[in-house]
Scaffold this motif. Structure first.
Motif, PDB file in Angstrom:
ATOM      1  N   ALA A  59       0.831  -1.206   0.000  1.00 54.00           N
ATOM      2  CA  ALA A  59       0.000   0.000   0.000  1.00 54.00           C
ATOM      3  C   ALA A  59       0.867   1.257   0.000  1.00 54.00           C
ATOM      4  CB  ALA A  59      -0.936  -0.014   1.202  1.00 54.00           C
ATOM      5  N   LYS A  60       1.940   1.249   0.787  1.00 56.43           N
ATOM      6  CA  LYS A  60       2.837   2.411   0.815  1.00 56.43           C
ATOM      7  C   LYS A  60       3.535   2.586  -0.528  1.00 56.43           C
ATOM      8  CE  LYS A  60       3.830   2.464   5.754  1.00 56.43           C
ATOM      9  NZ  LYS A  60       4.857   2.286   6.774  1.00 56.43           N
ATOM     10  N   PHE A  61       3.922   1.472  -1.148  1.00 61.20           N
ATOM     11  CA  PHE A  61       4.580   1.556  -2.450  1.00 61.20           C
ATOM     12  C   PHE A  61       3.629   2.132  -3.491  1.00 61.20           C
ATOM     13  CE2 PHE A  61       5.525  -0.196  -6.627  1.00 61.20           C
ATOM     14  CZ  PHE A  61       6.831   0.222  -6.799  1.00 61.20           C
ATOM     15  N   ASN A  62       2.374   1.662  -3.494  1.00 60.97           N
ATOM     16  CA  ASN A  62       1.402   2.175  -4.461  1.00 60.97           C
ATOM     17  C   ASN A  62       1.116   3.654  -4.232  1.00 60.97           C
ATOM     18  OD1 ASN A  62       1.162  -0.260  -5.786  1.00 60.97           O
ATOM     19  ND2 ASN A  62      -0.619  -0.919  -4.621  1.00 60.97           N
ATOM     20  N   ALA A  63       1.083   4.079  -2.983  1.00 61.44           N
ATOM     21  CA  ALA A  63       0.868   5.498  -2.691  1.00 61.44           C
ATOM     22  C   ALA A  63       2.073   6.325  -3.131  1.00 61.44           C
ATOM     23  CB  ALA A  63       0.605   5.693  -1.207  1.00 61.44           C
ATOM     24  N   PHE A  64       3.258   5.761  -2.971  1.00 59.34           N
ATOM     25  CA  PHE A  64       4.482   6.471  -3.354  1.00 59.34           C
ATOM     26  C   PHE A  64       4.611   6.555  -4.867  1.00 59.34           C
ATOM     27  CE2 PHE A  64       9.061   6.361  -4.366  1.00 59.34           C
ATOM     28  CZ  PHE A  64       9.437   7.555  -3.792  1.00 59.34           C
ATOM     29  N   ALA A  65       4.286   5.477  -5.578  1.00 56.76           N
ATOM     30  CA  ALA A  65       4.446   5.437  -7.029  1.00 56.76           C
ATOM     31  C   ALA A  65       3.420   6.322  -7.732  1.00 56.76           C
ATOM     32  CB  ALA A  65       4.327   4.003  -7.525  1.00 56.76           C
ATOM     33  N   GLN A  66       2.241   6.470  -7.172  1.00 54.22           N
ATOM     34  CA  GLN A  66       1.169   7.327  -7.681  1.00 54.22           C
ATOM     35  C   GLN A  66       0.859   7.081  -9.153  1.00 54.22           C
ATOM     36  OE1 GLN A  66       2.077  11.360  -6.753  1.00 54.22           O
ATOM     37  NE2 GLN A  66       1.810  11.071  -4.573  1.00 54.22           N
ATOM     38  N   GLY A  67       0.526   5.855  -9.484  1.00 54.95           N
ATOM     39  CA  GLY A  67       0.040   5.558 -10.826  1.00 54.95           C
ATOM     40  C   GLY A  67       1.092   5.111 -11.816  1.00 54.95           C
TER      41      GLY A  67
END
Length: 110
Positions: A59-67
């Motif tokens: 979840a943190k990685f997906n929030a950091f990558a932002q799409g």
């Protein structure tokens, strides 16, 4: 030979008290444990935070990558599936009251 005269203990205590007030140290005539050694010591928290890396979840990685890149969180998908199964069996969380009159607590009081 003349014997050396020692100053009175009360004079030595007064001198120590004055020395402590001048040099801003704590006056502790009875040698009671104060913990000053530990309070003066360097804090360990910042060093420990530097040593241990921060935990990176999906979840943190997906929030950091932002799409740009997204990872599939298998645990989250399984959790959502379990929540749906519980709802189908009637074991899910109760619905939230839209109004104050719909509250279960209010019904119980009557």
């Amino acid at each position: 030979m003349a014997a050396a005269i020692a100053p009175a203990p009360s004079r030595l205590a007064a001198l120590t008290r004055l020395r402590c007030s001048i040099f801003q140290t704590s006056y502790n005539p009875t040698s009671v444990r104060t913990g000053a050694k530990y309070l003066r010591a360097r804090l360990r928290g910042p060093s420990m935070l530097k040593y241990y890396p921060t935990e990176l979840s999906v979840a943190k990685f997906n929030a950091f990558a932002q799409g740009e890149w997204t990872m599939i969180d298998a645990d989250e998908i399984q959790r959502e599936k379990d929540v749906e199964d519980k709802k189908k069996r009637g074991k899910g969380a109760p619905k939230k009251a839209k109004r104050k009159e719909d509250s279960r607590r209010l019904k119980r009081k009557k």
